[in-house]
Design an enzyme around this catalytic site. Structure first.
Site, PDB file in Angstrom:
ATOM      1  N   HIS A 150       0.867  -1.184   0.000  1.00 25.25           N
ATOM      2  CA  HIS A 150       0.000   0.000   0.000  1.00 25.25           C
ATOM      3  C   HIS A 150       0.906   1.238   0.000  1.00 25.25           C
ATOM      4  CE1 HIS A 150      -2.891   2.876   1.759  1.00 25.25           C
ATOM      5  NE2 HIS A 150      -3.846   2.024   1.458  1.00 25.25           N
ATOM      6  N   ASP A 227       2.599  -4.263   8.286  1.00 29.13           N
ATOM      7  CA  ASP A 227       1.350  -3.518   8.165  1.00 29.13           C
ATOM      8  C   ASP A 227       0.203  -4.528   8.289  1.00 29.13           C
ATOM      9  OD1 ASP A 227      -0.963  -2.302   7.314  1.00 29.13           O
ATOM     10  OD2 ASP A 227      -0.112  -1.453   5.482  1.00 29.13           O
ATOM     11  N   GLN A 230      -5.059  -5.022   7.053  1.00 34.68           N
ATOM     12  CA  GLN A 230      -6.075  -5.946   6.535  1.00 34.68           C
ATOM     13  C   GLN A 230      -6.092  -7.260   7.304  1.00 34.68           C
ATOM     14  OE1 GLN A 230      -8.378  -5.176   4.464  1.00 34.68           O
ATOM     15  NE2 GLN A 230      -7.544  -3.326   3.521  1.00 34.68           N
ATOM     16  N   LYS A 253     -10.932   0.080   9.874  1.00 34.98           N
ATOM     17  CA  LYS A 253     -11.142  -1.145   9.101  1.00 34.98           C
ATOM     18  C   LYS A 253     -11.435  -2.320  10.028  1.00 34.98           C
ATOM     19  CE  LYS A 253      -8.347   0.428   5.255  1.00 34.98           C
ATOM     20  NZ  LYS A 253      -7.239   0.204   4.328  1.00 34.98           N
ATOM     21  N   CYS A 393      -4.573   2.480  -3.746  1.00 33.79           N
ATOM     22  CA  CYS A 393      -3.351   2.995  -3.122  1.00 33.79           C
ATOM     23  C   CYS A 393      -2.194   2.025  -3.309  1.00 33.79           C
ATOM     24  CB  CYS A 393      -3.549   3.278  -1.637  1.00 33.79           C
ATOM     25  SG  CYS A 393      -4.836   4.452  -1.284  1.00 33.79           S
TER      26      CYS A 393
END
Ligand SMILES: *Cc1c(COP(=O)(O)O)cnc(C)c1O
Length: 436
Positions: A150, A227, A230, A253, A393
């Site tokens: 991302h 990261d 998700q 999210k 992104c």
């Protein structure tokens, strides 16, 4: 726009060692599912008379009533700043805020002291780049990122590498949508100072073997940033097992409010790092010419905190735990399997990323021959079906896939097989409207 090249599909590249996320796919039972869906007020909205089919939780999830209630309760009954006095409202607000931090940290198996609240996942990564990066990167150093990252995991490193004279190198993505781990091994010979990788790709859905990537990076002397934006809402995450130095994710999210992100870090590193944002609350003592810093996590939480947002995120974690992240994973896995199967049968449709749902989070990006994602999104939108279209992104990944953009459907715990039916019906309309 016609899709000119075959997008990445599974089976095309050498298989890396498949990460073991094996979960039993199992839909939540219909009664329970109806009960859960009823907790999301927005799902009662009708869009042009159609029910709301929300398939864009990977962009931002919807908010259950308990989270809304927790935020309202703070504003209505406990509002005060935190850590800045001793009257009862402050004590209550501070307990709510720090209590949220404790539950959030415990949920992913980390300590509250090493859990910092930020504005979003982007801010979390920027904190590492600007604080750790500025203090540690030197001319000629290498930072490793992946081709599926991302922009939040790319642009901060581009800027800090430019400032420090360091170089950015990319771990390639194989044709099956997984990372090229052999290339990674070779890149480790450059002795990178830092490796930044997504736990779950927001475009391909790929669940990356982050524990293995971290172990190899550590053996090569690199610091690791994962990261987890998700991953945290979709799969069980145990930070002790991953063993990364930093782990970033986002409240919005994860069924929580906007305006809140999380950065978990390793204490030794956080203590050595200079502050990023400076000012109130993060100091111990301020003299005319210099200052000293307060203990973790306050050192990285300058200014008035995101109090309502943190409390809301605490309630979101309670909501998830009330269902169980394993049950959420099993449910979303069943939906993802069904969606992959039905999309694979749709004429002219190409799925990006791994074909095996076990290797994915709960999202599927795809291309449809002869249809621009923007048109797909608009036609679906008229039927109340909300999907993400665009470059997500992740422009370097779009170039790797040889597309300008994709269409992405993603699931949350409230989704049902009927949502997939409505998506497939909508894709049928796309074919008719565009005369494909
Ligand atoms: C959404 C997303 C981000 C950015 O999150 P924000 O909370 O919007 O800053 C970063 N990484 C991944 C993988 C994402 O999906």
């Amino acid at each position: 726009m016609a899709v000119s090249a075959e997008p990445l599909v599974s089976g095309a590249g050498p298989a890396g060692p498949a990460p073991d996320h094996s979960a039993q796919a199992a839909l939540l039972d219909a009664g329970r599912l109806a009960e859960i869906a009823a907790q999301f007020p927005v799902l009662r909205r009708r869009i042009d008379g159609q029910p709301t089919t929300y398939l864009d939780s990977a962009a931002t999830s919807q908010t259950p009533q308990v989270v809304i209630d927790a935020i309202v309760d703070y504003y209505a009954n406990h509002r005060a700043s935190v850590h800045r006095g001793v009257y009862p409202l402050i004590v209550e607000a501070t307990e709510l805020y720090e209590g949220a931090r404790e539950r959030i940290a415990a949920w992913v198996g980390w300590t509250p002291r090493e859990t910092i609240f930020t504005a979003n996942a982007t801010a979390s990564v920027n904190m590492v780049a600007h604080s750790w990066g500025r203090a540690n990167l030197k001319t000629g150093d290498t930072v490793l990122v992946t081709e599926m990252e991302h922009h939040s995991d790319l642009v901060p490193w581009q800027l800090i590498c430019e400032e420090r004279g360091a170089k950015l190198a990319y771990i390639p993505v194989l044709d099956d949508g997984t990372l090229d781990l052999e290339a990674y091994e070779q890149l480790l010979e450059l002795e990178p100072r830092l490796v930044c990788v997504s736990h779950v790709s927001n475009v391909l859905g790929t669940i990356n073997p982050v524990a293995q990537i971290t172990r190899r990076a550590h053996e090569a002397g690199a610091v690791v940033v994962v990261d987890g934006t998700q991953a945290v809402p979709q799969i069980p995450v145990e930070l002790g097992e991953i063993d990364a130095d930093f782990y970033a994710w986002s409240g919005h999210k994860t069924y929580g409010p906007t305006g809140i992100g999380v950065l978990h870090g390793r204490r030794e590193l956080l203590e050595e790092m200079p502050p990023f944002i400076s000012g109130g609350h993060m100091i111990k003592q301020v003299f005319e010419a210099s200052s000293t810093w307060t203990e973790l996590p306050g050192k990285f939480e300058a200014g008035t905190s995101q109090i309502a947002e943190a409390i809301g995120l605490g309630a979101a974690v309670d909501f998830i735990q009330g269902i169980g992240i394993e049950s959420i994973r099993a449910h979303e896995l069943a939906l993802t399997e069904e969606l992959l199967g039905r999309l694979a049968e749709f004429p002219g449709l190409h799925i990006h990323g791994p074909r095996d749902a076990q290797q994915r989070g709960a999202l599927v990006s795809f291309a449809l021959d002869g249809a621009h994602p923007h048109d797909i999104g608009e036609i679906l939108g008229r039927e109340g079906v909300c999907v993400r279209t665009g470059h997500h992104c992740a422009q370097p990944l779009m170039r790797r896939l040889d597309v300008g953009s994709t269409t992405r459907a993603s699931f949350a715990v409230h989704n049902t097989p009927a949502d997939i039916d409505r998506l497939m019906h909508g894709l049928g309309s796309v074919r008719r409207v565009l005369a494909l």
